[in-house]
Motif scaffolding. Structure first.
Motif, mmCIF file in Angstrom:
data_model
loop_
_atom_site.group_PDB
_atom_site.id
_atom_site.type_symbol
_atom_site.label_atom_id
_atom_site.label_comp_id
_atom_site.label_asym_id
_atom_site.label_seq_id
_atom_site.Cartn_x
_atom_site.Cartn_y
_atom_site.Cartn_z
ATOM 1 N N LEU A 252 -55.254 95.499 52.945
ATOM 2 C CA LEU A 252 -56.514 95.544 54.069
ATOM 3 C C LEU A 252 -56.468 96.965 54.391
ATOM 4 C CD1 LEU A 252 -55.205 92.737 56.890
ATOM 5 C CD2 LEU A 252 -57.032 92.848 55.241
ATOM 6 N N ASP B 114 -63.088 92.156 65.216
ATOM 7 C CA ASP B 114 -61.920 92.311 64.068
ATOM 8 C C ASP B 114 -62.231 92.219 62.662
ATOM 9 O OD1 ASP B 114 -58.653 92.447 64.244
ATOM 10 O OD2 ASP B 114 -59.392 91.054 62.425
ATOM 11 N N TRP B 115 -61.624 92.864 61.765
ATOM 12 C CA TRP B 115 -62.316 92.841 60.438
ATOM 13 C C TRP B 115 -62.107 91.473 59.939
ATOM 14 C CZ3 TRP B 115 -57.795 95.699 61.867
ATOM 15 C CH2 TRP B 115 -56.662 95.180 61.527
ATOM 16 N N ASP B 116 -61.179 90.651 60.516
ATOM 17 C CA ASP B 116 -60.940 89.361 59.823
ATOM 18 C C ASP B 116 -61.711 88.449 60.641
ATOM 19 O OD1 ASP B 116 -59.439 89.886 57.938
ATOM 20 O OD2 ASP B 116 -57.595 89.375 58.987
ATOM 21 N N LYS C 184 -64.469 85.756 61.796
ATOM 22 C CA LYS C 184 -65.557 84.985 61.314
ATOM 23 C C LYS C 184 -66.695 85.058 61.963
ATOM 24 C CE LYS C 184 -62.724 82.086 58.057
ATOM 25 N NZ LYS C 184 -63.128 82.872 56.696
ATOM 26 N N THR D 20 -66.734 87.154 57.402
ATOM 27 C CA THR D 20 -65.899 88.143 58.261
ATOM 28 C C THR D 20 -66.550 89.276 58.630
ATOM 29 O OG1 THR D 20 -64.838 89.261 56.844
ATOM 30 C CG2 THR D 20 -63.786 87.221 57.277
#
Length: 407
Positions: free
Chosen positions: A172, A365-367, A369, A390
């Motif tokens: 990541l 957040d980068w994750d 969705k 994402t």
């Protein structure tokens, strides 16, 4: 979609705002800040637009303001004020007043900015992080102005005020270095910086979450979504909020610079990429003494829905919040971002003047969705129908798009 701002009054306002707009050419392009505070200009930086002349400055307006004690009341109906500030006919900005303790936290951090910028060069070098594209630690001369020249007029210090280490996963960190990197603090050279940075960043986030709650109440009247899909919950889950402490070095002002070029002399025209940006009013110093800005034409300028330019002013004890493009998309256009820039002061009185300010970029957040609505009017080509991305993937697509256009 080109939504027009009424030229005389705002609806539902507690006061009447009068404008004397001058004409400026329309444009179909938008410049965008893809990383916290970083501009990707390419052909989208609007260099040919004529925003003002030496004889005509942009009209000055005050944004919608909400007292903190009203904001923290979840039972208060603030939808009219949210719509006035952030809605389709708004300026994309509003301020929160009377936040307890904010004034002292702002002073504590901004007064450290000149000390940071004037640390020995070898010490500042240790604070640089090229692996994150200089999105953690110290950055000076790494960004480019609209002219394409390196920006040596200001230095920036980036850090996540909430998490020193957002993740331990190497994959990541390599994929999203500007979000997943680690903070770098000058623990020996300037130990007060970490405490002051985190304290102000945490406060602006906490107040921003209250703003986000009331934004969700306004949007929910026209857009149906799940409880965990609102702006407040998206920001609560995020691990990658980013603070930026800026220092503008004192310079000798040049009277020969044309007015069009000077309009965006401190920060080029762009629209924030993330969700919500919190801003402090700038602090001006000459020889270490705090003074008011000597140039009434300097400061934050916003381009309205009707392609007019206004100067926006707010007090030193207010926190300003601006909507980013990600929120505009996810809200189906109920909350709208606006292009903006910062004009530097000029003239004899501006010589030897330095400026410090702070911004907190609140983003998913980068994750996270992202659930895109059916009708998307920004970056439609990046969002495939019935597919979620994402925030990290979406940012990558934007980077690819703008680097391709730049090439």
């Amino acid at each position: 979609m080109d939504l027009k701002l009424p030229a005389t009054t705002f609806a539902n306002s507690k006061q009447t705002h009068h404008f004397n707009f001058y004409n400026s050419p329309n444009t179909q392009f938008r410049s965008i800040s893809l990383l916290p505070g970083k501009l990707f200009q390419c052909r989208l930086s609007l260099p040919a637009m004529s925003y003002s002349s030496p004889q005509t400055h942009a009209p000055t307006v005050r944004p919608v303001s909400i007292p903190f004690y009203d904001l923290q009341d979840k039972g208060a109906n603030l939808s009219a004020l949210i719509e006035e500030g952030f809605g389709p006919n708004g300026l994309g900005i509003l301020t929160i007043t009377e936040v307890p303790g904010f004034s002292s936290l702002r002073q504590n951090l901004l007064r450290l900015s000149p000390r940071l910028a004037n640390l020995p060069e070898e010490e500042k070098k240790r604070l640089e992080d090229p692996d994150s594209r200089y999105n953690f630690g110290w950055s000076h001369g790494k960004e480019k102005l609209e002219s394409g020249k390196p920006d040596i007029l200001k230095g920036s210090f980036y850090a996540n005020p909430i998490l020193d280490v957002p993740t331990m996963e190497d994959s990541l960190i390599q994929r999203y270095p500007s979000y997943c990197g680690r903070n770098i603090w000058p623990s020996s050279a300037l130990p007060d910086l970490e405490v002051a940075f985190k304290a102000l960043g945490r406060m602006i986030l906490d107040v921003g979450l209250m703003v986000a709650y009331h934004c969700d109440q306004y949007v929910s009247k026209g857009l149906k979504s799940q409880a965990n899909e609102g702006l407040e919950q998206i920001l609560l889950r995020s691990r990658c909020h980013k603070g930026r402490l800026l220092y503008y070095f004192p310079t000798q002002q040049s009277a020969s610079t044309n007015d069009d070029a000077w309009m965006s002399s401190w920060c080029g025209w762009h629209t924030d990429h993330g969700s919500l940006t919190g801003l402090t009013c700038g602090m001006f110093l000459r020889d270490g003494v705090q003074i008011p800005c000597p140039d009434s034409a300097a400061g934050l300028h916003i381009k309205t829905r009707s392609d007019q330019i206004v100067k926006v002013v707010f007090g030193v004890d207010e926190i300003a919040y601006q909507i980013g493009e990600t929120t505009e998309i996810l809200s189906g256009g109920y909350l709208c971002a606006t292009p903006h820039c910062v004009r530097a002061p000029r003239g004899k009185e501006a010589s030897g003047l330095d400026r410090s300010t702070f911004a907190l970029f609140m983003q998913p957040d980068w994750d996270e969705k992202l659930k895109f609505p059916e009708n998307v009017h920004i970056h439609q080509e990046l969002i495939m129908s019935n597919r979620s991305l994402t925030f990290g993937e979406y940012t990558e697509k934007l980077l690819d798009k703008y680097y391709h256009l730049k090439a």
